[in-house]
Design a protein around this motif. Structure first.
Motif, PDB file in Angstrom:
ATOM      1  N   GLU A  26       1.010  -1.506   0.018  1.00  0.00           N
ATOM      2  CA  GLU A  26       0.239   0.092   0.037  1.00  0.00           C
ATOM      3  C   GLU A  26       1.339   1.109  -0.402  1.00  0.00           C
ATOM      4  O   GLU A  26       2.126   1.250   0.186  1.00  0.00           O
ATOM      5  N   CYS A  27      -0.287   2.522  -0.122  1.00  0.00           N
ATOM      6  CA  CYS A  27       0.941   3.424  -0.305  1.00  0.00           C
ATOM      7  C   CYS A  27       0.228   4.412   1.580  1.00  0.00           C
ATOM      8  O   CYS A  27      -0.046   4.320   1.953  1.00  0.00           O
ATOM      9  N   ILE A  28       2.354   4.611   1.704  1.00  0.00           N
ATOM     10  CA  ILE A  28       1.926   4.674   3.192  1.00  0.00           C
ATOM     11  C   ILE A  28       2.765   6.057   3.727  1.00  0.00           C
ATOM     12  O   ILE A  28       2.366   6.918   4.365  1.00  0.00           O
ATOM     13  N   GLY A  29       2.776   6.920   2.778  1.00  0.00           N
ATOM     14  CA  GLY A  29       3.054   8.699   2.542  1.00  0.00           C
ATOM     15  C   GLY A  29       3.192   8.990   1.124  1.00  0.00           C
ATOM     16  O   GLY A  29       3.891   8.215  -0.261  1.00  0.00           O
ATOM     17  N   MET A  30       3.114  10.535   1.474  1.00  0.00           N
ATOM     18  CA  MET A  30       2.942  11.940   0.084  1.00  0.00           C
ATOM     19  C   MET A  30       3.967  12.474   0.224  1.00  0.00           C
ATOM     20  O   MET A  30       3.184  12.997   1.655  1.00  0.00           O
ATOM     21  N   TRP A  31       4.267  13.311  -0.933  1.00  0.00           N
ATOM     22  CA  TRP A  31       5.270  13.954  -0.334  1.00  0.00           C
ATOM     23  C   TRP A  31       5.340  15.392  -1.528  1.00  0.00           C
ATOM     24  O   TRP A  31       5.287  15.227  -2.320  1.00  0.00           O
ATOM     25  N   TRP A  32       4.739  16.271  -1.262  1.00  0.00           N
ATOM     26  CA  TRP A  32       5.409  16.939  -2.598  1.00  0.00           C
ATOM     27  C   TRP A  32       5.931  18.349  -2.416  1.00  0.00           C
ATOM     28  O   TRP A  32       6.785  19.096  -1.506  1.00  0.00           O
ATOM     29  N   LYS A  33       6.132  18.603  -3.627  1.00  0.00           N
ATOM     30  CA  LYS A  33       6.904  19.866  -4.094  1.00  0.00           C
ATOM     31  C   LYS A  33       6.064  21.121  -5.392  1.00  0.00           C
ATOM     32  O   LYS A  33       5.698  21.301  -5.788  1.00  0.00           O
TER      33      LYS A  33
END
Length: 214
Positions: free
Chosen positions: A128-135
């Motif tokens: 599963e996707c456990i985290g998202m980071w954004w620029k």
């Protein structure tokens, strides 16, 4: 009439499946084998060149999406995170940029196969996707959330937990080092590993890590 969905009772399949999803089996490092293959070619570009290339790609394709894999093994009774080291200094989670029209999962499996497996038949179980980071911009600053004043972010990096099999062979390009780093060393060590990698232990806190002896 009650329109709220009922919760599964203890002992039901749904409860068991949820418990399984939150339990991560990991295997000792000595269960795995390591080899090397031809080195990959890096683009020789300045920071300004890279920013210019990213702007051009954004104008052409829109938001840049990257996917990265969180892979764990056991060593000295402690979970270790597998990291690729580039040029003996830069640490990276295995992964890369999603192609236009490509799904996140397909891209991650393709990148894992190209960077960690030579024969192209690697079997990767993406949990599963456990985290998202954004620029918000083309700078190096990243956020673990999308700032509310940013309507057009430039890049999104998604971290996926990947279950490793009990044994496999990793084939890594000669100009990469595949390292197993203890989670306690990675935790909040932004200076060495950067904000994304150093935040992985916290993202894993929802999982019960189970060491499986061979």
């Amino acid at each position: 009439m009650n329109d709220r969905p009922s919760l599964p009772a203890e002992g039901t399949a749904a409860h068991t499946d949820g418990a399984h999803r939150n339990t991560l089996d990991i295997y000792p490092l000595n269960c795995y084998f390591f080899g090397s293959k031809d080195a990959v070619t890096f683009k020789d570009e300045t920071l300004a060149d890279r920013v210019g290339r990213m702007k051009l790609n954004y104008d052409t394709y829109g938001l840049r999406t990257c996917v990265q894999a969180v892979l764990l093994v056991e060593l000295f009774k402690h979970p270790h995170l597998l990291l690729l080291q580039v040029r003996n200094s830069i640490y990276k989670l295995p992964g890369g940029r999603v192609r236009p029209g490509e799904s996140d999962i397909d891209c991650l499996k393709r990148k894992l196969t190209s960077k960690l497996s030579m024969d192209g038949h690697g079997s990767w179980e993406v949990v599963e996707c456990i985290g998202m980071w954004w620029k918000p911009d083309f700078e190096t600053l990243v956020y673990p959330y999308l700032p509310p004043n940013i309507e057009r972010p430039k890049e999104c990096t998604k971290l996926f937990l990947v279950r490793l099999p009990a044994s496999c062979k990793f084939i890594v390009p000669k100009n990469f080092n595949l390292l197993a780093i203890p989670l306690c060393q990675v935790h909040e060590n932004r200076k060495t590993y950067g904000p994304i990698i150093s935040g992985v232990p916290q993202l894993l806190s929802k999982f019960s890590i189970n060491v499986v002896e061979p």
